[in-house]
Design an enzyme around this catalytic site. Sequence first.
Site, PDB file in Angstrom:
ATOM      1  N   ASP A  36       0.823  -1.202   0.000  1.00 48.31           N
ATOM      2  CA  ASP A  36       0.000   0.000   0.000  1.00 48.31           C
ATOM      3  C   ASP A  36       0.858   1.253   0.000  1.00 48.31           C
ATOM      4  O   ASP A  36       2.063   1.184   0.156  1.00 48.31           O
ATOM      5  CB  ASP A  36      -1.040   0.018   1.120  1.00 48.31           C
ATOM      6  N   LYS A  57      -4.230   2.876  -0.389  1.00 51.98           N
ATOM      7  CA  LYS A  57      -5.405   3.717  -0.196  1.00 51.98           C
ATOM      8  C   LYS A  57      -5.021   4.943   0.613  1.00 51.98           C
ATOM      9  O   LYS A  57      -4.159   4.894   1.473  1.00 51.98           O
ATOM     10  CB  LYS A  57      -6.508   2.946   0.513  1.00 51.98           C
ATOM     11  N   MET A 171      -2.999   8.275  11.971  1.00 56.98           N
ATOM     12  CA  MET A 171      -4.030   8.586  10.972  1.00 56.98           C
ATOM     13  C   MET A 171      -4.807   9.841  11.321  1.00 56.98           C
ATOM     14  O   MET A 171      -6.003   9.929  11.075  1.00 56.98           O
ATOM     15  CB  MET A 171      -5.019   7.407  10.848  1.00 56.98           C
TER      16      MET A 171
HETATM   17  N1  SAH Z   1       0.653  -0.361  10.673  1.00 48.44           N
HETATM   18  C1  SAH Z   1       1.203   0.957  10.637  1.00 48.44           C
HETATM   19  C2  SAH Z   1       0.165   2.018  10.888  1.00 48.44           C
HETATM   20  C3  SAH Z   1      -0.910   2.038   9.848  1.00 48.44           C
HETATM   21  S1  SAH Z   1      -2.060   3.306  10.099  1.00 48.44           S
HETATM   22  C4  SAH Z   1       2.365   1.063  11.624  1.00 48.44           C
HETATM   23  O1  SAH Z   1       2.543   0.168  12.448  1.00 48.44           O
HETATM   24  O2  SAH Z   1       3.132   2.010  11.533  1.00 48.44           O
HETATM   25  C5  SAH Z   1      -1.412   4.576   9.120  1.00 48.44           C
HETATM   26  C6  SAH Z   1      -0.890   5.688   9.966  1.00 48.44           C
HETATM   27  O3  SAH Z   1       0.367   5.378  10.497  1.00 48.44           O
HETATM   28  C7  SAH Z   1      -0.664   6.977   9.211  1.00 48.44           C
HETATM   29  O4  SAH Z   1      -1.849   7.704   9.048  1.00 48.44           O
HETATM   30  C8  SAH Z   1       0.299   7.692  10.113  1.00 48.44           C
HETATM   31  O5  SAH Z   1      -0.379   8.261  11.211  1.00 48.44           O
HETATM   32  C9  SAH Z   1       1.130   6.544  10.635  1.00 48.44           C
HETATM   33  N2  SAH Z   1       2.378   6.361   9.877  1.00 48.44           N
HETATM   34  C10 SAH Z   1       2.707   5.332   9.097  1.00 48.44           C
HETATM   35  N3  SAH Z   1       3.947   5.491   8.603  1.00 48.44           N
HETATM   36  C11 SAH Z   1       4.413   6.645   9.094  1.00 48.44           C
HETATM   37  C12 SAH Z   1       5.632   7.362   8.977  1.00 48.44           C
HETATM   38  N4  SAH Z   1       6.636   6.890   8.230  1.00 48.44           N
HETATM   39  N5  SAH Z   1       5.762   8.533   9.629  1.00 48.44           N
HETATM   40  C13 SAH Z   1       4.762   9.017  10.385  1.00 48.44           C
HETATM   41  N6  SAH Z   1       3.591   8.383  10.539  1.00 48.44           N
HETATM   42  C14 SAH Z   1       3.411   7.218   9.912  1.00 48.44           C
END
Ligand code: SAH
Length: 498
Positions: A36, A57, A171
């Site tokens: 994704d 998405k 998010m």
């Molecule tokens: N499974 C993922 C989270 C998915 S939800 C994890 O463990 O990191 C998606 C959210 O994660 C985004 O909206 C943002 O808030 C956060 N996120 C994911 N990658 C990021 C990054 N490199 N830097 C900052 N926030 C991040």
Amino acid sequence: MKPGKVYLVGAGPGDPELMTLKAKRLLSQADVILFDRLLSPETLSGLENKELIDVGKSASHHKLTQDEINALLVKKAKEGKMVVRLKGGDPYLFGRGGEEALILLAEEIPVEVVPGVTSAIAAPELAGIPVTHRGITSSLTIVTGHEDPGKDSPLDWSAIAKLGGTLVVLMGVSRLDKNVGALISEGKSPDTPAAIVEKGGWPEQRLITGTLGNIVQKAKGAKVEPPAILVVGEVVNLTEKLAQKGQKARNAQSAGKKLAILRLDAQAAESSRLARESGFDPVCAPAIALEKKPLPEDILSRVEASDCVVFTSANGVDIASNNPSLLRSLKSKKIISIGPKTKIALEKLGFSSSTPEEYSSAGLEKMLSGKEGRVIFLRSAQGNQYLAKDLRKSGMQVDDVPLYEVKASGDKRLDDLILKADEIDIFAFTSSTTARYLMERAKEMDQEGQLRRALESARVAVIGLPTAAELKRLGIRVDVMPEKFTFESMIQALRSTQ
Ligand code: SAH
């Protein structure tokens, strides 16, 4: 048919080096990869021979619905394929990994989950914010700032506002004002330190600090984009000390400079690591791709008839390595490689080779010229034609076998780079073809003028003389050329001549 297996794999927050060894191995073994858009583009470098499906998405724009993703996972696994479902961060933290696992198990498809480094902890950490700290906080709460409307268990902001410790909101970009507003109206002090980490672990990582009272305004001013997380709590103050230390460790001058890497996708990951180690922010946009040529039927007898075999790129060695009889025929031959990368590629296959003093066609010519006998080049169809001519003049018999052709990449990342060329600080050209196809693509996109202006105000580095000559022909000024013609030396030269 026996179903394949689905691996739900965490890719970490974006820096490819923060992926687990297991994730890397599974990616290299997979038949199909569903990913994704949270992933930084570098994560998928070098996997172009796999079936790559972008199911990404964003909040407002769904490429595939969750049901469609589930159905696709089931379908691919039922075809007997080894499927990697690659997710940003960790698959089970707001990643819907659990849902996908349950659906696959219901279809009797084997599933394995591979944990990843979660952005909830890593993004603040990379920006100098430890989510817990002795004497400051001993608890961490992670919530989603973008709940499904109509969800049966809405977040209890009043309870959350009363918690001490660190709060991390994922998010939350599109609903930042609502979430921060809820925390304040439920009693959290507007003076509580707060920070937003945007694209943690990506080359373009940014940190915005403030308080609950002003963070919304600051985020708007900085035009924060997803993925980003909000961190609330006293630990935010530690960034002043911890982030500074991290930044000092980087090269102060190259820090933050965007460096465009235009070479083959398969080489992008390693080059981008080298650039990052020197403090640059690499932007990978392959301008070229390789197309293998069919080997001539009489290749073995032609090698047999030669005294010496010359490879002018690691790509050539890779292609030759796919042909066992060609490899066997090299065993009794003297081999020459144009430079260290080609030499290493040959060493991996068990062949020793000698290299010229200068890693270029000119260096090869010096090395071979005046010698007698028959030499065979196994190289690119667009290899330097003067080399063969000049060697023939000097009395050698020269056979030239094209193993591959360099063509335009057709890569979307190149188009993106051309459209945002004015944001690039340094262009690194590793071959004349990278320069030629970059300009050609810009022309096709009607962006030549804009690209030329960007090249004029950026620094332009070339790996060696033929590339410099091509840029001159294209009317582009060259600022930096290393003494040794390797990518590492080019990076060093860029570092030392700022
Ligand atoms: N499974 C993922 C989270 C998915 S939800 C994890 O463990 O990191 C998606 C959210 O994660 C985004 O909206 C943002 O808030 C956060 N996120 C994911 N990658 C990021 C990054 N490199 N830097 C900052 N926030 C991040």
